[in-house]
Design a protein around this motif. Structure first.
Motif, PDB file in Angstrom:
ATOM      1  N   SER A  59       0.815  -1.216   0.000  1.00 12.07           N
ATOM      2  CA  SER A  59       0.000   0.000   0.000  1.00 12.07           C
ATOM      3  C   SER A  59       0.843   1.257   0.000  1.00 12.07           C
ATOM      4  CB  SER A  59      -0.915   0.010   1.225  1.00 12.07           C
ATOM      5  OG  SER A  59      -0.155   0.309   2.389  1.00 12.07           O
ATOM      6  N   PHE A  60       0.171   2.380   0.007  1.00 12.95           N
ATOM      7  CA  PHE A  60       0.816   3.691   0.057  1.00 12.95           C
ATOM      8  C   PHE A  60       1.090   4.142   1.497  1.00 12.95           C
ATOM      9  CE2 PHE A  60      -3.658   4.185   0.537  1.00 12.95           C
ATOM     10  CZ  PHE A  60      -3.803   5.194   1.484  1.00 12.95           C
ATOM     11  N   HIS A  61       0.671   3.303   2.481  1.00 13.12           N
ATOM     12  CA  HIS A  61       0.794   3.752   3.870  1.00 13.12           C
ATOM     13  C   HIS A  61       2.258   3.861   4.300  1.00 13.12           C
ATOM     14  CE1 HIS A  61      -3.486   3.665   4.549  1.00 13.12           C
ATOM     15  NE2 HIS A  61      -3.554   2.444   4.053  1.00 13.12           N
ATOM     16  N   THR A  62       2.529   4.831   5.153  1.00  6.89           N
ATOM     17  CA  THR A  62       3.895   5.133   5.589  1.00  6.89           C
ATOM     18  C   THR A  62       4.521   3.935   6.318  1.00  6.89           C
ATOM     19  OG1 THR A  62       3.071   7.356   5.975  1.00  6.89           O
ATOM     20  CG2 THR A  62       5.274   6.850   6.835  1.00  6.89           C
ATOM     21  N   GLY A 112      -7.381  -2.118   8.245  1.00  6.41           N
ATOM     22  CA  GLY A 112      -5.984  -1.713   8.433  1.00  6.41           C
ATOM     23  C   GLY A 112      -5.891  -0.299   8.957  1.00  6.41           C
ATOM     24  N   LEU A 113      -5.073   0.511   8.263  1.00  4.12           N
ATOM     25  CA  LEU A 113      -4.928   1.905   8.661  1.00  4.12           C
ATOM     26  C   LEU A 113      -5.880   2.809   7.881  1.00  4.12           C
ATOM     27  CD1 LEU A 113      -1.023   1.962   8.665  1.00  4.12           C
ATOM     28  CD2 LEU A 113      -2.533   2.097  10.680  1.00  4.12           C
ATOM     29  N   GLY A 114      -6.169   2.413   6.642  1.00  3.68           N
ATOM     30  CA  GLY A 114      -6.842   3.346   5.731  1.00  3.68           C
ATOM     31  C   GLY A 114      -8.340   3.484   5.955  1.00  3.68           C
ATOM     32  N   LYS A 115      -8.977   2.464   6.522  1.00  4.27           N
ATOM     33  CA  LYS A 115     -10.438   2.522   6.609  1.00  4.27           C
ATOM     34  C   LYS A 115     -10.938   2.658   8.056  1.00  4.27           C
ATOM     35  CE  LYS A 115     -11.133   2.067   2.117  1.00  4.27           C
ATOM     36  NZ  LYS A 115      -9.745   2.309   1.656  1.00  4.27           N
ATOM     37  N   MET A 116      -9.998   2.928   8.970  1.00  4.75           N
ATOM     38  CA  MET A 116     -10.389   3.091  10.378  1.00  4.75           C
ATOM     39  C   MET A 116     -11.372   4.233  10.552  1.00  4.75           C
ATOM     40  SD  MET A 116      -7.303   2.435  13.025  1.00  4.75           S
ATOM     41  CE  MET A 116      -6.126   3.559  12.312  1.00  4.75           C
ATOM     42  N   LYS A 117     -11.128   5.311   9.831  1.00  2.31           N
ATOM     43  CA  LYS A 117     -11.931   6.517  10.065  1.00  2.31           C
ATOM     44  C   LYS A 117     -13.397   6.339   9.666  1.00  2.31           C
ATOM     45  CE  LYS A 117     -10.066   8.355   5.791  1.00  2.31           C
ATOM     46  NZ  LYS A 117      -9.237   9.375   5.170  1.00  2.31           N
ATOM     47  N   TYR A 118     -13.698   5.260   8.905  1.00  2.00           N
ATOM     48  CA  TYR A 118     -15.093   5.052   8.491  1.00  2.00           C
ATOM     49  C   TYR A 118     -15.841   4.058   9.378  1.00  2.00           C
ATOM     50  CZ  TYR A 118     -13.070   7.065   4.272  1.00  2.00           C
ATOM     51  OH  TYR A 118     -12.414   7.870   3.394  1.00  2.00           O
ATOM     52  N   GLN A 119     -15.141   3.485  10.352  1.00  2.00           N
ATOM     53  CA  GLN A 119     -15.748   2.395  11.123  1.00  2.00           C
ATOM     54  C   GLN A 119     -16.974   2.849  11.923  1.00  2.00           C
ATOM     55  OE1 GLN A 119     -14.670  -1.078  10.925  1.00  2.00           O
ATOM     56  NE2 GLN A 119     -14.073   0.068   9.123  1.00  2.00           N
ATOM     57  N   LYS A 120     -16.878   3.991  12.564  1.00  2.00           N
ATOM     58  CA  LYS A 120     -17.989   4.446  13.402  1.00  2.00           C
ATOM     59  C   LYS A 120     -19.220   4.705  12.533  1.00  2.00           C
ATOM     60  CE  LYS A 120     -20.342   5.790  16.907  1.00  2.00           C
ATOM     61  NZ  LYS A 120     -20.867   4.782  17.839  1.00  2.00           N
ATOM     62  N   GLY A 163      -3.592  -0.418  17.078  1.00  2.00           N
ATOM     63  CA  GLY A 163      -3.759   0.701  16.143  1.00  2.00           C
ATOM     64  C   GLY A 163      -4.346   0.309  14.804  1.00  2.00           C
ATOM     65  N   LYS A 164      -4.853  -0.943  14.707  1.00  2.00           N
ATOM     66  CA  LYS A 164      -5.527  -1.350  13.472  1.00  2.00           C
ATOM     67  C   LYS A 164      -7.027  -1.545  13.763  1.00  2.00           C
ATOM     68  CE  LYS A 164      -1.469  -1.424  11.869  1.00  2.00           C
ATOM     69  NZ  LYS A 164      -0.614  -2.589  11.778  1.00  2.00           N
ATOM     70  N   ILE A 165      -7.825  -1.356  12.749  1.00  2.00           N
ATOM     71  CA  ILE A 165      -9.293  -1.444  12.784  1.00  2.00           C
ATOM     72  C   ILE A 165      -9.880  -0.323  13.660  1.00  2.00           C
ATOM     73  CG2 ILE A 165     -11.358  -2.826  13.239  1.00  2.00           C
ATOM     74  CD1 ILE A 165      -9.834  -5.315  12.574  1.00  2.00           C
TER      75      ILE A 165
END
Lengths: 455, 455
Positions: free
Chosen positions: A33-36, A417-425, A451-453
């Motif tokens: 992925s593009f993640h750091t 992972g890291l990229g879709k955490m912000k949509y979980q709520k 720090g995942k999910i």
């Protein structure tokens, strides 16, 4: 008190399988992925479940993060040890433990690679169906609930994992299921662990459903003047109960990129790539019916790839689509969206996604597993260019917003992972609290892939 | 302080829907099983989710047991309120909320009956696949992870529930999934709640997968000289990937009982009842192939039931098998075993089960969903006769012991309820602790169907 991690780990694992080598650390700092990237403190290569138990007991006691690692083919940064700690690499736990042809089951260690497994199963006339394109490890595929091109017929990992042997944070070993095809006994734990991305426990054995290899396989390519007509054709086919094995949509821009990258001369319009599996005579009938139905839905070119080379070319083109973009854009990365929407919203979702990409001024592909309502917008970016990132993030958000507004999910198969955490709520509402409470029960110290999910 | 339950409940629910009528209490004291009835303190008939929320809040505050009730067709005592309290009857929440033909989804309230649902879906050319024989409520089917004759092709409830709206013990409402066909977002909660028998939460809406009605349906009956050959034939068919829709085994003794009860003249030997769903021409080919393969495996009679009356007769005979026994044994009940074993152990399991019944001196049937490895030994008993009960319990234990020894489960589809609790620890080992911890998290006061699944 500072502990010497390497020294302590060597109490459980032979010296040569505990590494702080810079190259090794770097390899375990990232995925596709593009993640750091972020390096782990140490990489450990266990060879059996007992070692995993000992490592987890030690890590749990000392509150050290543990991040399981398959082969690094993930697309949402799941294996990136963002809080350091131990990267637990399963490449040495790569045994096919048991093939049971009558039960249509195979039991494997998590480090077994998908293609290797299929080669071995082939000797028994069997195959494992889940095909995410990449030659991923089975452990990683189970951890992210991978699926891919064949899920329309055979399901995702969730439908194909029969049992998991899991080591829990405190070092206890459980079996989540059994060998039986069905069970109404106790709570179904297998599906809960599949897709949990190493946050609930570490898989050390995986029992998978397998299938008999079909008597005949035929591939085809169908070209349509619009996304809407292609989707309509796919929906009709599914409603009719035709057991299509793969049905992939590529938009016109994506076909153009494949032609540029591979020298193929496909018509540059909306295209469905198809595959049929079955008994010879039945299959001929299904293919005929599909062609008729597609032509009724506006398909203006329908071509077969009946020999195995033609079929391989077709699926290579599909699976290498992202690389076709990246080859023409050296140094760039792909940001992949992965929404899955109800079929009634799919055509609109695909068309909107193309519009969002074009409006952003970035280049990209729109392609996906149309029979599942799951598709990927792959946006070409330079992760170091903040302007690229801002625009790509905006497209990603627009596409996810469309999906969530229409009852879909932010991720059909790549995972959170890291990229879709912000949509979980937004996606799960109060159910997210239940998920978090299960996490707390199983991993009270938060050592498992922290720090995942969840944030 | 004693509370007046009826009076309190009438704060949330109109008077006519709170009942302490003796007949009503009696109807809610039992199911179709042999388990000892026990009356609830009161029966409540909610009409919407809000009422369920209010009832649960009240019950949770006052630590009053709540037991959801569909139609009482269960087979392991799940609806018996063994600790009294409120029986929550969903017969008034019987609306089909939304049919989405393109998405192949239907959203229903839990009180919708299976046959009614199929009648309504039929208007759209659709059907809901799960068929446990009884005309059960969808809520009850989801709560027990019901399956039945069609699971071999379409799966059990677990594979066919896309989303659940659940009211938790404290009155919170969650959605366990979404509308998308696939998801790797968060933890998979739907499968955990399916089969939880009202112990984790109360379902108030259920979204189900549906299918297009097949162009053609053909039934057949195949007679074999032995269980072993019949099972071998079924395994070969499945390995070949023939998408058989139903494949049921009845042993010779069971066929004899059907002939006695219905006047049919089936050959009294081991028999497979089959059904094929598909596109006309493909189907003809599959049926032909099946016949060839079966004859190779020792089948000596293979007859079609191609018209819908013949098909209906065949499946009525199968579904009424238990009643065929009970009619000849007035006042008796049936104790059903429900193990599911790996296919490689199925022939032996079926043969052993017949032996266990015969050795016990009791009468009974052995029949089941052979494609799943799930079968039922139905043992005819007088529940009031301790000698009958002791012998039947012994047979039940012998059969479960065989299943658990070979990686199977004590219950393939009827659920744990009261009858299979004692096998949970042996079947699940330490995973049982995880299940219990989830139960404690979701229902800390233990008001949700207490005394089921776990002691």
């Amino acid at each position: 008190m500072e502990i010497n991690l390497t020294k302590e780990l060597k109490r459980f694992v032979s010296e040569d399988r505990v590494s702080k080598n810079e190259t090794v650390l770097s390899l375990h700092s990232k995925d596709e992925s593009f993640h750091t990237p972020r390096q782990p403190d140490v990489v450990v290569f266990p060879i059996d479940t007992e070692e995993v138990v000992n490592i987890l007991k030690f890590a749990n006691e000392n509150e050290i993060p543990v991040v399981p690692f398959g082969v690094g083919s993930g697309l949402e940064g799941q294996v990136i040890p963002i809080k350091g700690g131990i990267s637990l690499d399963f490449q040495l736990m790569n045994q096919i433990v048991e093939i049971s042809p009558v039960d249509l089951l195979v039991r494997v260690q998590p480090g077994v690679m998908r293609k290797h497994l299929n080669k071995e199963l082939g000797k028994y006339g069997l195959f494992f169906s889940v095909d995410p394109g990449a030659d991923a490890s089975i452990g990683g595929m189970a951890a992210t609930n991978a699926s891919g091109t064949t899920a329309v017929r055979y399901g995702s990992m969730k439908e194909n994992v029969r049992n998991l042997q899991v080591v829990l944070a405190e070092g206890k070993i459980i079996q989540t299921g059994g060998k039986a095809k069905k069970s109404s006994s106790g709570y179904h734990l297998t599906e809960l662990f599949v897709g949990s991305e190493g946050t609930l426990g570490i898989f050390t054995e995986i029992t998978l459903k397998v299938y008999g290899i079909s008597e005949m396989i035929t591939a085809a390519r169908a070209v349509f003047p619009s996304v809407k007509q292609a989707v309509q054709a796919a929906v009709s086919l599914l409603s009719l109960g035709v057991p299509i094995a793969r049905i992939e949509l590529l938009d016109a821009r994506s076909i153009k990129q494949i032609n540029m990258a591979t020298g193929s001369k496909y018509v540059e319009d909306v295209t469905l790539f198809l595959e049929f599996h079955g008994i010879k005579d039945s299959l001929a009938n299904e293919v005929y019916l599909t062609k008729e139905l597609f032509i009724d839905s506006g398909c203006y070119q329908f071509e077969f790839e009946s020999d195995s080379n033609g079929r391989a070319r077709l699926w290579d083109a599909r699976h290498n689509l992202f690389y076709a973009y990246l080859h023409s854009n050296p140094g760039k990365k792909m940001m992949n969206t992965d929404v899955c929407v109800p079929l009634s919203k799919l055509a609109e979702a695909v068309e909107q996604s193309r519009k969002f990409i074009d409006e952003s001024g970035l280049d990209g592909t729109v392609a996906g597993h149309i029979g599942d309502g799951n598709f990927h917008a792959g946006i070409v970016i330079d992760p170091k260019n903040p302007f690229d990132m801002a625009r790509a993030n905006r497209v990603n958000e627009q596409i996810v917003d469309f999906a969530l507004t229409h009852g879909g999910t932010c991720t059909g198969e790549h995972g959170v992972g890291l990229g879709k955490m912000k949509y979980q709520k937004r996606e799960h509402g109060d159910a997210l609290d239940i998920m978090k409470s299960f996490k707390r029960v199983l991993d009270p110290k938060g050592i498992l892939n922290p720090g995942k999910i969840f944030e």
